[in-house]
Design an enzyme around this catalytic site. Sequence first.
Site, short mmCIF file in Angstrom:
data_model
loop_
_atom_site.label_atom_id
_atom_site.label_comp_id
_atom_site.label_asym_id
_atom_site.label_seq_id
_atom_site.Cartn_x
_atom_site.Cartn_y
_atom_site.Cartn_z
N LYS A 1 8.70 28.94 79.66
CA LYS A 1 9.22 30.22 80.14
C LYS A 1 8.09 30.94 80.87
O LYS A 1 7.00 31.09 80.34
CB LYS A 1 9.68 31.06 78.93
N GLN B 1 10.66 29.03 70.30
CA GLN B 1 9.69 29.42 71.32
C GLN B 1 8.35 29.82 70.71
O GLN B 1 8.31 30.56 69.73
CB GLN B 1 10.23 30.58 72.15
N ARG C 1 18.85 41.05 77.93
CA ARG C 1 19.30 42.39 77.54
C ARG C 1 20.82 42.50 77.63
O ARG C 1 21.44 43.24 76.86
CB ARG C 1 18.62 43.44 78.42
N GLY D 1 16.73 37.49 84.49
CA GLY D 1 16.43 38.80 85.07
C GLY D 1 17.66 39.55 85.54
O GLY D 1 18.40 39.06 86.38
N ASP D 2 17.87 40.70 84.92
CA ASP D 2 18.94 41.63 85.34
C ASP D 2 20.33 41.02 85.26
O ASP D 2 21.15 41.22 86.15
CB ASP D 2 18.68 42.14 86.76
N CYS E 1 5.29 36.79 78.31
CA CYS E 1 5.35 38.10 77.65
C CYS E 1 4.36 39.08 78.28
O CYS E 1 3.16 38.78 78.40
CB CYS E 1 5.07 37.94 76.16
#
Length: 340
Positions: free
Chosen positions: A155, A84, A245, A221-222, A114
């Site tokens: 992205k 990336q 994450r 996301g999440d 970002c």
Amino acid sequence: MHSVSSPDSRSPETLCIGPLGIAKPWVQAALSGYSDLAMRRVARAHGAAYALNEVVIDEKVLQRGKGRQRILFVPDDDHPVGGQLMGSTPERFAQAANDLVEAGYDVVDINFGCPVGKVLGRCRGGYLLGQPALAIDIVLRVVEAVRGRVPVTLKMRRGLSEDPQSEGAFFEILDGAFDAGISAVTVHGRTVDQKYEGLSSRGFLKRVKTHAGSRTVLGSGDLFSAEDVHSMLRDTGVDGVTIARGAIGNPFIFEQCDRIASGLRPVAPTLAMQARAISRHLEEALRIARDEASALGKTRRHAIQYARLHPEPIRCRDAWVMARSRQDFERVFGELYSDA
Ligand SMILES: Cc1cc2nc3c(=O)[nH]c(=O)nc-3n(C[C@H](O)[C@H](O)[C@H](O)COP(=O)(O)O)c2cc1C
């Protein structure tokens, strides 16, 4: 083994990124400061079928030196892997993209997401979501430089901010990028302004997938559990997801996704499994880091996150925070990870 007939179950099927077929739709996200070769190897050992390197600045790819060597090192067992890039000018972006392809990356991914202040200040990352013409020019130049040798992907966050103008710019860039020849887009359902506040919008991901039609969309996301992964796929219709994450200190999430897809209940990792994953990470870090202290420091960041899985998470986290030497690591394994 327990069998479940959850409405969340979804069979793994090939995720297509241009000509590249990826066996499963849940992949290891790009994570700055984390998704280096050591993390990618551990993720693959636990079932990730595709992994992205942490974002790199085009100038770092182009400047001779150790940084460039590290970025351009793509060993045989690290495939398929996405490289990336972040930058601000079409020319430098394109040159760096060419170097990534020559080094052996299987995909070139462009970062327009970002939200870090310093990155925005340098007109990189999420900043480009507010500059559709420049953003599309970057994509065009990268696709041109790559010349069909590997797929190019993008992205994005869902815009700079919540207003209609930001959303318009998002779709202008998305359409321009697909027209330019990208093979897939990954969308994180938060705005740049949001950073990590609030929830990532699944409704937005669903709209993007509807808009994109048969073109490949990955959601982000999440995603903190295998159930989250399956429910995002089901609720939004995206073709794949990138686990971010939720995979730091938890490579088990990939095999848990596989189990749900096979109609099985995901199993929580035992202490022995956790210790093996952390030891493996350390071994990999020691193989690639410039020195032992750096390998230990990098592994510690991950081990601290693994502590969330431990039955005594705070004690375990504190123990990893204090671990400096190999002996300290061995002591933590002995004191906190013996299954007995
Ligand atoms: C520490 C950290 C580093 C990240 N680095 C990158 C990166 O290098 N490239 C990228 O595209 N996204 C990066 N992201 C964003 C994630 O890939 C992902 O889109 C975002 O965290 C939302 O997913 P999550 O809520 O499941 O974590 C990063 C996120 C975090 C928390």
